[in-house]
Write a protein that holds these residues in place. Sequence first.
Motif, PDB file in Angstrom:
ATOM      1  N   GLY A 118       0.817  -1.199   0.000  1.00 54.63           N
ATOM      2  CA  GLY A 118       0.000   0.000   0.000  1.00 54.63           C
ATOM      3  C   GLY A 118       0.851   1.249   0.000  1.00 54.63           C
ATOM      4  O   GLY A 118       1.977   1.251  -0.474  1.00 54.63           O
ATOM      5  N   SER A 119       0.307   2.302   0.572  1.00 51.96           N
ATOM      6  CA  SER A 119       0.966   3.601   0.590  1.00 51.96           C
ATOM      7  C   SER A 119       1.968   3.649   1.741  1.00 51.96           C
ATOM      8  O   SER A 119       1.647   4.058   2.844  1.00 51.96           O
ATOM      9  CB  SER A 119      -0.077   4.710   0.739  1.00 51.96           C
ATOM     10  OG  SER A 119       0.538   5.974   0.729  1.00 51.96           O
ATOM     11  N   ILE A 120       3.195   3.196   1.451  1.00 50.10           N
ATOM     12  CA  ILE A 120       4.212   3.043   2.491  1.00 50.10           C
ATOM     13  C   ILE A 120       5.440   3.873   2.134  1.00 50.10           C
ATOM     14  O   ILE A 120       6.009   3.702   1.060  1.00 50.10           O
ATOM     15  CB  ILE A 120       4.610   1.561   2.653  1.00 50.10           C
ATOM     16  CG1 ILE A 120       3.406   0.719   3.095  1.00 50.10           C
ATOM     17  CG2 ILE A 120       5.752   1.428   3.658  1.00 50.10           C
ATOM     18  CD1 ILE A 120       3.675  -0.764   3.102  1.00 50.10           C
ATOM     19  N   PHE A 121       5.844   4.765   3.038  1.00 49.70           N
ATOM     20  CA  PHE A 121       7.088   5.514   2.863  1.00 49.70           C
ATOM     21  C   PHE A 121       8.236   4.848   3.598  1.00 49.70           C
ATOM     22  O   PHE A 121       9.384   5.232   3.438  1.00 49.70           O
ATOM     23  CB  PHE A 121       6.904   6.954   3.345  1.00 49.70           C
ATOM     24  CG  PHE A 121       6.002   7.769   2.467  1.00 49.70           C
ATOM     25  CD1 PHE A 121       4.644   7.847   2.719  1.00 49.70           C
ATOM     26  CD2 PHE A 121       6.506   8.453   1.366  1.00 49.70           C
ATOM     27  CE1 PHE A 121       3.805   8.589   1.905  1.00 49.70           C
ATOM     28  CE2 PHE A 121       5.676   9.195   0.549  1.00 49.70           C
ATOM     29  CZ  PHE A 121       4.323   9.259   0.811  1.00 49.70           C
ATOM     30  N   GLY A 122       7.883   3.873   4.391  1.00 49.04           N
ATOM     31  CA  GLY A 122       8.895   3.136   5.139  1.00 49.04           C
ATOM     32  C   GLY A 122       8.216   2.479   6.331  1.00 49.04           C
ATOM     33  O   GLY A 122       7.107   2.850   6.703  1.00 49.04           O
ATOM     34  N   ILE A 123       8.874   1.507   6.915  1.00 48.31           N
ATOM     35  CA  ILE A 123       8.339   0.829   8.090  1.00 48.31           C
ATOM     36  C   ILE A 123       9.421   0.825   9.147  1.00 48.31           C
ATOM     37  O   ILE A 123      10.546   0.378   8.895  1.00 48.31           O
ATOM     38  CB  ILE A 123       7.901  -0.613   7.769  1.00 48.31           C
ATOM     39  CG1 ILE A 123       6.841  -0.625   6.671  1.00 48.31           C
ATOM     40  CG2 ILE A 123       7.357  -1.285   9.035  1.00 48.31           C
ATOM     41  CD1 ILE A 123       6.402  -2.008   6.264  1.00 48.31           C
ATOM     42  N   ALA A 152       1.476  11.820   7.163  1.00 47.77           N
ATOM     43  CA  ALA A 152       1.074  12.529   8.387  1.00 47.77           C
ATOM     44  C   ALA A 152       1.799  12.034   9.619  1.00 47.77           C
ATOM     45  O   ALA A 152       1.540  12.520  10.719  1.00 47.77           O
ATOM     46  CB  ALA A 152      -0.433  12.400   8.576  1.00 47.77           C
ATOM     47  N   GLY A 153       2.688  11.054   9.470  1.00 42.93           N
ATOM     48  CA  GLY A 153       3.387  10.509  10.627  1.00 42.93           C
ATOM     49  C   GLY A 153       3.389   8.993  10.596  1.00 42.93           C
ATOM     50  O   GLY A 153       3.237   8.393   9.540  1.00 42.93           O
TER      51      GLY A 153
END
Length: 119
Positions: A26-31, A103-104
């Motif tokens: 999905g919409s992931i900028f990082g984990i 958003a965080g």
Amino acid sequence: QVQLVESGGGLVQPGGSLRLSCAASGSIFGITTMGWYRQAPGKQRELVATITSGGSTNIADSVKGRFPISRDNAKNTVYLQMNSLKPEDTAVYYCKADVKRLAGIAVYWGQGTQVTVSS
């Protein structure tokens, strides 16, 4: 939206092994942190093991030495290798991921996969 898809649960005899996988999409900028929790009937959900993006791990005493955790950051996937399984390991296992969004950081849970250890 972010989805966590778990796989690998099932029925195994005491002393056996299973490998759980959890893939985030999905919409992931990082984990940041991924991990596994479990909930047995009549009990609270408890931490099993977590791993950061840098590879630092936190493993419950009850599974230390039996359940190594690992992850593939490129695939946004976390694995739990469960060895020397005991009947008391029977539970629903849930994957959790702390995902970086615009958003965080948001916390996501998988749907759970049943692990039953029985002869």
